[in-house]
Design a protein around this motif. Structure first.
Motif, PDB file in Angstrom:
ATOM      1  N   LYS A   1       0.819  -1.212   0.000  1.00 19.43           N
ATOM      2  CA  LYS A   1       0.000   0.000   0.000  1.00 19.43           C
ATOM      3  C   LYS A   1       0.854   1.264   0.000  1.00 19.43           C
ATOM      4  CE  LYS A   1      -3.695   2.216   2.726  1.00 19.43           C
ATOM      5  NZ  LYS A   1      -4.525   2.087   3.952  1.00 19.43           N
ATOM      6  N   ALA A   2       0.399   2.253  -0.772  1.00 18.71           N
ATOM      7  CA  ALA A   2       1.016   3.579  -0.771  1.00 18.71           C
ATOM      8  C   ALA A   2      -0.102   4.610  -0.885  1.00 18.71           C
ATOM      9  CB  ALA A   2       1.996   3.727  -1.931  1.00 18.71           C
ATOM     10  N   THR A   3       0.093   5.772  -0.280  1.00 14.64           N
ATOM     11  CA  THR A   3      -0.926   6.819  -0.329  1.00 14.64           C
ATOM     12  C   THR A   3      -0.303   8.140  -0.774  1.00 14.64           C
ATOM     13  OG1 THR A   3      -0.594   7.332   2.016  1.00 14.64           O
ATOM     14  CG2 THR A   3      -2.349   5.773   1.471  1.00 14.64           C
ATOM     15  N   ALA A   4      -1.151   9.005  -1.295  1.00 12.74           N
ATOM     16  CA  ALA A   4      -0.707  10.329  -1.729  1.00 12.74           C
ATOM     17  C   ALA A   4      -1.910  11.266  -1.709  1.00 12.74           C
ATOM     18  CB  ALA A   4      -0.090  10.272  -3.123  1.00 12.74           C
ATOM     19  N   ILE A   5      -1.639  12.557  -1.746  1.00 13.50           N
ATOM     20  CA  ILE A   5      -2.684  13.576  -1.821  1.00 13.50           C
ATOM     21  C   ILE A   5      -2.590  14.255  -3.181  1.00 13.50           C
ATOM     22  CG2 ILE A   5      -3.626  15.696  -0.836  1.00 13.50           C
ATOM     23  CD1 ILE A   5      -3.882  13.378   1.045  1.00 13.50           C
TER      24      ILE A   5
END
Length: 292
Positions: free
Chosen positions: A154-158
Motif C-alpha cells: 500500500k502507498a498513499t498520496a494527496i
C-alpha cells in the motif's frame, strides 16, 4: 519493525524479479474502473426514487469502464476497451451530458522522458494534450495484501482537485446552495448551471496497491512512480482494479504515442474547456430568460 520487514520483503521480491528487468519484457494489465455517484439529492424533491434509479442505470456506461494498460520498462499506453453500448444507455441529465462531451482516447506515458500525451475529444474537436507526467508524493504504508497471484503493498498520496475531474464531482454544500440561491434571487441575470450545482474537492486522497513482482513504475491512467506495477487505485469515488495480467504475450505489443489533434498543454486545454463551458452557460441561460 513491521515497516522494516515489509520494505525488506519488498526488496527481496525486487531481487527475485531481476530476471524480468534483465530482458526486454513487456506486458498488458486489464483494469476495471468504477465510479460511484451520490444520487440521494440528485434532482431535489422534484425527482422520484424510481427516476433516480433510471438515471443511475443510464449513467452506468459512463461510470463503469474496462481498460488495458500496455507497458514496457519505460513506456505505457492506457486505452479503454471498446464495447457496444446498450440501447437507451445514454443520458444521465446535465451532469451526464457534460461528462459525455469529454471523450478520452489513448493516454501515453513515458517515465524516462517524463512525458504524458492524452488523446482527447471535446465537443467534436480533437485535441492532443502534451505535458509532463503528474508528480505525486507517495507515502509507503505498513500494509500488504494479495491481489490475484501478486503480493501488493500500500502507498498513499494527496492529489489536488482538478476542475475537470467529473468523476469526483459532488453537489455543493446545502448551506452554500441556500446562500447562493439567496444571492441569485437578488440578481435575476444569474442562471443555474452544472458548475453552480457541483464542485470538485480541493484535495483527493489516493490509495494505491503496487506489486514489486512486476518491477515497472507504471500504472493505470495518470498513476505511476511506485517500485512496481500499480494493481489497484482508490481515488475519491473511483476505484480501479487490475483483473488480469499478461507478461511477454506471444503477440508483440506496439506502443505508439497518439499524434492526431491540436497540440495543447493541459493548462491550455483547461482554459479552452472553461471558456466553452462559460459560453454554453451564457447561451442556455439567455434562452431560458428569453422564454420567461
Amino acid at each position: 519493525m513491521k515497516s522494516l520487514s515489509i520494505k525488506f520483503f519488498s526488496f527481496l521480491i525486487l531481487l527475485a524479479s531481476g530476471t524480468l528487468m534483465a530482458q526486454d519484457f513487456q506486458g498488458r494489465a486489464h483494469y476495471m474502473s468504477k465510479t460511484t455517484v451520490d444520487m440521494s439529492n440528485f434532482g431535489g424533491n422534484q425527482m422520484s426514487e424510481q427516476q433516480r434509479r433510471m438515471i443511475a442505470e443510464r449513467m452506468k456506461s459512463m461510470l463503469e469502464k474496462s481498460y488495458i494498460l500496455s507497458f514496457n520498462r519505460t513506456e505505457s499506453i492506457y486505452k479503454e476497451e471498446e464495447k457496444l453500448e446498450a440501447p437507451g444507455g445514454g443520458g444521465g441529465g446535465r451532469m451526464g451530458g457534460m461528462m459525455g462531451s469529454f471523450t478520452a482516447g489513448p493516454q501515453y506515458k513515458n517515465v524516462k522522458d517524463q512525458v504524458l500525451i492524452q488523446d482527447q475529444e471535446f465537443f467534436g474537436k480533437q485535441f492532443l494534450i502534451k505535458d509532463s507526467i503528474p508528480q505525486l508524493e507517495w507515502k509507503m504504508e505498513n500494509e500488504s495484501k494479495q491481489i490475484g497471484q501478486y503480493l501488493s503493498f500500500k502507498a498513499t498520496a494527496i492529489k489536488k482537485g482538478d476542475d475537470l475531474d467529473f468523476a469526483n464531482m459532488r453537489r455543493r454544500n446545502r448551506d452554500t446552495d441556500q446562500r447562493n440561491d439567496s444571492n441569485k434571487s437578488k440578481d435575476s441575470t444569474k442562471s443555474n448551471s452544472t458548475t453552480d450545482e457541483f464542485e470538485v474537492p480541493k484535495e483527493i486522497v489516493i490509495t494505491a496497491w503496487y506489486t514489486p513482482q512486476i518491477p515497472v513504475n507504471q500504472g493505470p491512467g495518470e498513476y505511476w512512480g511506485l517500485p512496481g506495477l500499480i494493481l489497484e487505485v482508490n481515488a475519491g469515488r473511483t476505484t480501479i482494479l487490475c483483473t488480469k495480467i499478461e507478461i511477454n504475450p506471444s503477440d508483440k505489443i506496439d506502443i505508439k504515442a497518439p499524434s492526431k489533434g491540436k497540440e495543447v498543454t493541459k493548462k491550455e486545454y483547461e482554459t479552452i474547456v472553461k471558456e466553452k463551458t462559460e459560453e454554453m452557460r451564457e447561451m442556455y441561460g439567455g434562452r431560458g430568460r428569453g422564454r420567461n
